[in-house]
Design an enzyme around this catalytic site. Structure first.
Site, short mmCIF file in Angstrom:
data_model
loop_
_atom_site.label_atom_id
_atom_site.label_comp_id
_atom_site.label_asym_id
_atom_site.label_seq_id
_atom_site.Cartn_x
_atom_site.Cartn_y
_atom_site.Cartn_z
CG PHE A 112 35.15 81.51 31.77
CD1 PHE A 112 36.49 81.67 32.09
CD2 PHE A 112 34.41 80.58 32.50
CE1 PHE A 112 37.08 80.94 33.10
CE2 PHE A 112 35.00 79.84 33.51
CZ PHE A 112 36.33 80.03 33.82
CE LYS A 113 38.03 82.81 37.14
NZ LYS A 113 38.94 82.70 35.96
CG ASP A 114 31.89 88.84 33.33
OD1 ASP A 114 32.14 89.20 34.49
OD2 ASP A 114 32.39 89.39 32.32
#
Ligand SMILES: *Cc1c(COP(=O)(O)O)cnc(C)c1O
Length: 471
Positions: A112-114
């Site tokens: 999810f860091k993208d």
């Protein structure tokens, strides 16, 4: 919109000033002076918008020093189906009655860091070009953050990335993801040591103020406000997909480490999004679960920080937690300082158990929490495979388990999927006896040529490498 420091520094800053900064000068974290309120008419309008336009609407409330047309273009080129795998960007699917998974992990590095880092890359490039400036990002990673940062900054003008990682300690998949990048502005530095050595090097280099200024050293860590702001958007997008109208409450469960992801949920809720409960899911590193159960926040020593099978949640303290506590104590910066500087700084803990403010965490701010173990993760991965033919990664499994402990009749529970299972294949194999499927674009990456230098665990060696590669 102006930004203030949680520790009471008198300066007020605009968005683009804090974009390239880390902590405030007094060691506090930046927050907006107030949370813009979203009424039902606005929610009704937003419900119809594609993700990139929703992102633009939300970001516009917090960013008034980038011309709207430019900000809109940045959102449009960040949140595309090509980069995130679908037109919905964050598609929601119902797993069982009332329990949903929101897919946040279909970006370039499968975590999810993208969602935030891809936006940050475009904002950095924009702002650096506007200033005619350059930035050298120095980081330490044990996996997810470093690869998300590299994929966001690759090929970006004005930005170089120097990412340290402990030599030989990341999974082969994670190493291949990072080291196969051939972009000239991305530098992988494998340090002979452990993750803590990498972090110490980053600290030592950043504390050398002369070097830091000369080589324009910056970071992309999880306390960056722009990252948090980008994450607010998918709470709205998840809400709209889980409901048919804007009068229905929804709850979210968030696998948590540094409290960045769930803090974005807190911001969305403060803006008026009808979120009933925010469930903080932790693993055996349960600093946050302990706080929400007892009112005592006690940071752990390195020796008491467990290496678990949901490693991106293996934290000794939660670096974004100060933002929530600031709101919890009524934005009283003096009180915040006494908790974080005096109590935490001296005794490694603070205690709000007898403070009426603590009750507000649940009653006014909607927070609940749960803790999972390795055995829970394996059981949840097996159960989810068996009953729903769906593979979840160990972090998302922590979320699913926590979610089921806090279901309320009639209130959809959305679990945030924070990574794809292929990133943590070893645990999937342990649970199921076979490897999870791998997206086609990652077939065979372990065999690609690697671009990485090996350096000793020595800040001077890293400084020399940066200096050599900065012209
Ligand atoms: C970073 C990360 C987390 C923790 O998120 P925070 O914002 O630090 O709370 C959870 N799961 C995965 C897979 C991550 O990469």
């Amino acid at each position: 919109m102006n930004y203030l420091s949680t520790r009471g520094h008198p300066d007020r800053k605009r968005f683009c000033e804090i974009l390239l900064e880390g902590l405030a000068p007094d060691g506090g974290l930046y927050l907006p002076e107030h949370y813009p309120q979203v009424d039902t008419a606005t929610l009704a309008k937003w419900r119809e918008l594609p993700y990139a336009e929703l992102a633009f609407e939300i970001l516009s409330l917090y960013i008034d020093d980038i011309p709207p047309a430019d900000l809109k273009a940045i959102c449009a080129r960040t949140y595309t189906a090509e980069v995130f795998g679908s037109d919905e960007i964050v598609p929601l699917r119902e797993l069982e009655d009332g329990v949903y998974l929101e897919a946040l992990s279909n970006g370039p590095t499968l975590a999810f860091k993208d969602m935030a880092m891809q936006l940050l890359g475009n904002l950095f490039e924009y702002e650096l070009a506007r200033r005619g400036a350059e930035l050298n990002i120095l980081g330490a990673t044990s996996g997810d953050t470093g690869s998300a940062a590299e994929y966001a900054m690759r090929g970006k003008k004005g930005v170089r990335v120097f990412m340290t990682s402990p030599d030989g300690r990341m999974s082969p998949f994670q190493q291949a993801q990072m080291f196969s990048l051939q972009d000239q502005n991305i530098h992988n530095i494998a340090i002979s040591g452990v993750f803590d050595d990498c972090q110490d090097i980053v600290k030592a280099v950043s504390n050398d103020l002369g070097f830091k200024r000369k080589y324009r050293i910056g970071t992309v860590n999880s306390i960056n406000w722009a990252r948090l702001l980008a994450q607010v958007v998918y709470y709205f997008a998840g809400y709209f997909q889980a409901t048919a109208s804007n009068d229905k409450p929804v709850s979210f469960t968030v696998p948590s480490g540094n409290f960045g992801n769930v803090c974005a949920g807190h911001v969305a809720r403060m803006m008026g999004l009808p979120i009933q409960t925010l469930v903080v899911a932790t693993n055996e590193n349960d600093v946050l679960d302990e706080f929400f159960r007892t009112g005592i926040y006690r940071v752990r020593a390195a020796a008491d920080t467990h290496e678990t099978s949901s490693p991106s949640m293996d934290i000794s303290k939660a670096s974004n937690f100060e933002r929530f506590v600031f709101d919890l104590v009524g934005r009283d910066a003096g009180r915040l300082r006494s908790l974080f500087v005096d109590d935490l700084g001296r005794q490694g803990r603070f205690d709000l158990s007898a403070d009426p403010a603590f009750r507000q965490a649940a009653e006014r701010f909607g927070f609940k929490s749960s803790r999972s173990t390795h055995a829970d993760r394996l059981a949840t991965i097996r159960d989810t495979d068996k009953r729903f033919a769906t593979l979840v990664d160990p972090h998302t499994a922590d979320g699913l388990k926590a979610a089921r402990e806090h279901l309320a009749p009639g209130v959809p529970m959305v679990v945030l999927e924070t990574a794809l299972p292929i990133k943590f294949a070893a645990t999937l194999v342990e649970a199921l006896g076979h490897e999870p499927a791998r997206p086609a674009r990652f077939e065979g990456i372990e065999a690609l040529p690697k671009r990485v230098v090996k350096l000793p665990a020595d800040a001077e060696a890293v400084k020399a490498y940066i200096a050599q590669n900065c012209d």
